[in-house]
Design a protein around this motif. Structure first.
Motif, PDB file in Angstrom:
ATOM      1  N   LYS A 378     -22.325 -18.110  31.458  1.00 12.30           N
ATOM      2  CA  LYS A 378     -23.058 -18.252  29.881  1.00 12.30           C
ATOM      3  C   LYS A 378     -22.086 -18.068  29.062  1.00 12.30           C
ATOM      4  O   LYS A 378     -21.098 -18.540  28.787  1.00 12.30           O
ATOM      5  N   ASN A 379     -21.067 -16.755  28.210  1.00 14.68           N
ATOM      6  CA  ASN A 379     -20.266 -16.502  27.109  1.00 14.68           C
ATOM      7  C   ASN A 379     -19.056 -16.634  28.014  1.00 14.68           C
ATOM      8  O   ASN A 379     -18.081 -15.925  27.214  1.00 14.68           O
ATOM      9  N   THR A 380     -19.039 -15.962  28.951  1.00 14.19           N
ATOM     10  CA  THR A 380     -17.802 -16.003  29.917  1.00 14.19           C
ATOM     11  C   THR A 380     -17.311 -16.500  30.566  1.00 14.19           C
ATOM     12  O   THR A 380     -17.551 -17.405  31.355  1.00 14.19           O
ATOM     13  N   ASP A 432      -9.800  -7.398  25.373  1.00 14.83           N
ATOM     14  CA  ASP A 432     -10.793  -7.272  25.713  1.00 14.83           C
ATOM     15  C   ASP A 432     -11.207  -8.074  27.217  1.00 14.83           C
ATOM     16  O   ASP A 432     -12.841  -8.233  27.410  1.00 14.83           O
ATOM     17  N   ALA A 433     -10.225  -8.270  28.007  1.00  9.44           N
ATOM     18  CA  ALA A 433     -11.192  -8.547  28.912  1.00  9.44           C
ATOM     19  C   ALA A 433     -10.910  -7.536  30.351  1.00  9.44           C
ATOM     20  O   ALA A 433     -10.398  -6.323  30.088  1.00  9.44           O
ATOM     21  N   TYR A 450     -12.264 -11.658  33.505  1.00 10.17           N
ATOM     22  CA  TYR A 450     -13.426 -12.055  32.642  1.00 10.17           C
ATOM     23  C   TYR A 450     -13.029 -12.251  31.264  1.00 10.17           C
ATOM     24  O   TYR A 450     -13.040 -10.691  30.489  1.00 10.17           O
ATOM     25  N   PHE A 451     -12.954 -13.307  30.496  1.00 11.65           N
ATOM     26  CA  PHE A 451     -12.757 -13.428  29.180  1.00 11.65           C
ATOM     27  C   PHE A 451     -13.889 -13.749  28.437  1.00 11.65           C
ATOM     28  O   PHE A 451     -15.096 -14.517  28.711  1.00 11.65           O
ATOM     29  N   ASN A 452     -13.645 -13.282  27.366  1.00 16.13           N
ATOM     30  CA  ASN A 452     -14.800 -13.504  26.015  1.00 16.13           C
ATOM     31  C   ASN A 452     -14.135 -14.979  25.752  1.00 16.13           C
ATOM     32  O   ASN A 452     -13.191 -15.239  25.057  1.00 16.13           O
ATOM     33  N   THR A 453     -15.242 -15.833  25.144  1.00 14.27           N
ATOM     34  CA  THR A 453     -15.216 -16.953  25.106  1.00 14.27           C
ATOM     35  C   THR A 453     -15.001 -16.984  23.569  1.00 14.27           C
ATOM     36  O   THR A 453     -15.447 -15.926  23.311  1.00 14.27           O
ATOM     37  N   THR A 454     -14.297 -18.308  22.424  1.00 15.21           N
ATOM     38  CA  THR A 454     -14.162 -18.107  20.802  1.00 15.21           C
ATOM     39  C   THR A 454     -15.095 -19.072  20.200  1.00 15.21           C
ATOM     40  O   THR A 454     -15.146 -19.802  21.365  1.00 15.21           O
ATOM     41  N   ASN A 455     -15.702 -19.036  19.634  1.00 14.43           N
ATOM     42  CA  ASN A 455     -17.202 -20.087  18.828  1.00 14.43           C
ATOM     43  C   ASN A 455     -15.916 -21.313  18.789  1.00 14.43           C
ATOM     44  O   ASN A 455     -14.787 -21.290  17.985  1.00 14.43           O
TER      45      ASN A 455
END
Length: 455
Positions: A378-380, A432-433, A450-455
């Motif tokens: 998903k977004n991760t 925030d990982a 686990y990293f958050n993706t950028t738009n």
């Protein structure tokens, strides 16, 4: 000061007494008023019956005599009222003496503003539409009560008092019971908090409650006690670890220098280089501690920029290929086709990846494979570093991110100071990982980030 048990019991008892007194008063007033209304209605019907009786008597006799209606006199005495028959000119035909009622009337036993005061009511007697006489009905109370009426009213009052007393006893008993249900677990938690404040972290509360809030409080305090005990253990171990990590290089340097001074060891370039390496190792430990201090005091600056995680990992892996070959190990990088763009501090993120790869290589035996996987859910973005090295004991897993923590096996066999993973976690938290570690002793370790993706 009062205990919570006494305070709650007193509060509940006083509230109960007040409530029962109010209910008793209101019920008594309501019953008395309704009973009075009922008696007044009966009394009015008695008046109507007496007037009708004399009207019928006059119609039969056609005149008044001293014997007309005299038979009602006995009923009047029994009913505690007086009758006086008057003709049309209001002259007395016959009458009863009010003083004769004094010995048998129950003056004051009925509520009313005119109790004990003799009052009369005069009613007209008609025949063929004309007034032919009057009947005076006198009494010492606004409502006439018979002995049975007084007994009935007294029994009602006694029943109200008995019910109130019984309710008071029951509610006081329930109040005492429920106050204990509140006070016992609260008192246990309070005592436990006192012991915790005194440094006794082995204490635990086993007094359960069926009240959700109190049970949550008990569980929270037990968890707090466990964490305080854990922190106390870590604090003691931290002091021991710092002492160990500092004492070791200092002892090596001191012993070698003393040996050189005493002439036991020759002063050679090789010996001096060895001592210099110990000084460098000691300096690195101090630098790592200072770096950790900066992270924990939030004094570190983060320079965010858009970076491609897959490119960064590829560059770092190249630097590790030589070290892996020297240990006869292999590094593999598996990446799913996608874009792995994140906002991060490139240098700090590089430090994270280097540390994880270094640990994987350090704790792996010869002829092993270290696998790095990169994929998206998903977004991760998820990065895995997998090795089949010595693994981590289950009892050590919860503490691997603590300062200077090292398992017994790694402490005795593997070089390191136990700060690397602590710094890694701090860096990832600033981004925030999330990092998770799965391991089994003798099988290997898997580290997931686990990293958050950028738009």
């Amino acid at each position: 000061m009062q205990t919570i048990n006494k305070r709650l019991s007193l509060l509940l008892v006083l509230s109960t007494v007040a409530a029962i007194l109010l209910v008793t008063v209101f019920v008594n007033l309501t019953v008395s008023n309704k009973f009075n209304e009922y008696m007044i209605d009966i009394q009015n019907k008695r008046y109507e019956r007496i007037v009708s009786y004399f009207e019928e008597a006059y119609k039969r006799e056609g005149k008044w005599s001293s014997d007309t209606g005299i038979e009602l006199m006995h009923e009047a005495y029994m009913g505690n009222y007086c009758l006086t028959l008057l003709d049309s000119s209001k002259q007395a035909v016959w009458g009863m003496d009010p003083d004769d009622l004094q010995t048998q009337i129950h003056i004051g036993e009925m509520s009313g503003h005119d109790n004990g005061v003799y009052t009369t009511k005069t009613f007209k007697i008609k025949a063929n539409g004309k007034i032919v006489g009057f009947i005076d009905i006198g009494q010492y109370s606004s409502v006439l009560l018979s002995e049975e009426d007084l007994t009935f009213k007294s029994s009602i009052n006694k029943s109200i008092i008995a019910s109130g007393t019984l309710a008071l006893i029951i509610i006081i008993s329930l109040s005492l019971y429920f106050s204990k249900q509140f006070s016992i677990p609260i008192r246990a938690v309070a005592n436990m908090s006192v012991r915790l404040s005194q440094g006794n972290f082995d204490t635990v509360s086993n007094i359960k409650s069926n009240i959700t809030e109190l049970e949550d409080l008990r569980k929270s305090v037990n968890i707090l006690a466990g964490k305080l005990k854990h922190q106390d253990t870590l604090r003691k171990r931290l002091v021991s670890d710092i002492t160990h990590e500092i004492r070791t290089p200092l002892n090596v340097i001191q012993n070698n220098l003393e040996a050189m001074i005493d002439g036991v060891l020759p002063v050679t370039n090789e010996g001096l280089n060895y001592l210099n390496e110990e000084v460098i190792r000691f300096g690195k430990l101090i630098n790592d501690l200072n770096l950790l201090k900066e992270f924990e005091s939030e004094g570190i600056k983060i320079n965010y920029e858009s970076i491609y995680l897959d490119h960064l990992i590829s560059e770092i892996c190249k630097d590790f290929y030589r070290a892996a070959e020297n240990k006869n190990c292999t590094i593999q990088f598996e990446i799913a086709l996608d874009e792995y763009k994140i906002n991060a501090d490139k240098d700090k993120m590089k430090q994270v990846i280097i540390n994880l790869l270094s640990n994987a290589l350090k704790f792996s035996d010869s002829n092993r494979t270290i696998l790095i996987k990169l994929y998206k859910e998903k977004n991760t973005i998820i990065m895995e570093v997998i090795d089949d090295g010595i693994g981590i004991k289950q009892e050590d897993l919860p503490f691997i991110f603590e300062r200077l923590y090292r398992g017994d096996k790694s402490r005795s066999q593997i070089e390191g100071n136990g700060i690397g993973l602590t710094i890694v976690k701090n860096i990832l938290e600033l981004h925030d990982a999330l990092i998770k570690v799965e391991s089994e002793e003798g099988v290997g370790t898997t580290v997931k980030v686990y990293f958050n993706t950028t738009n």
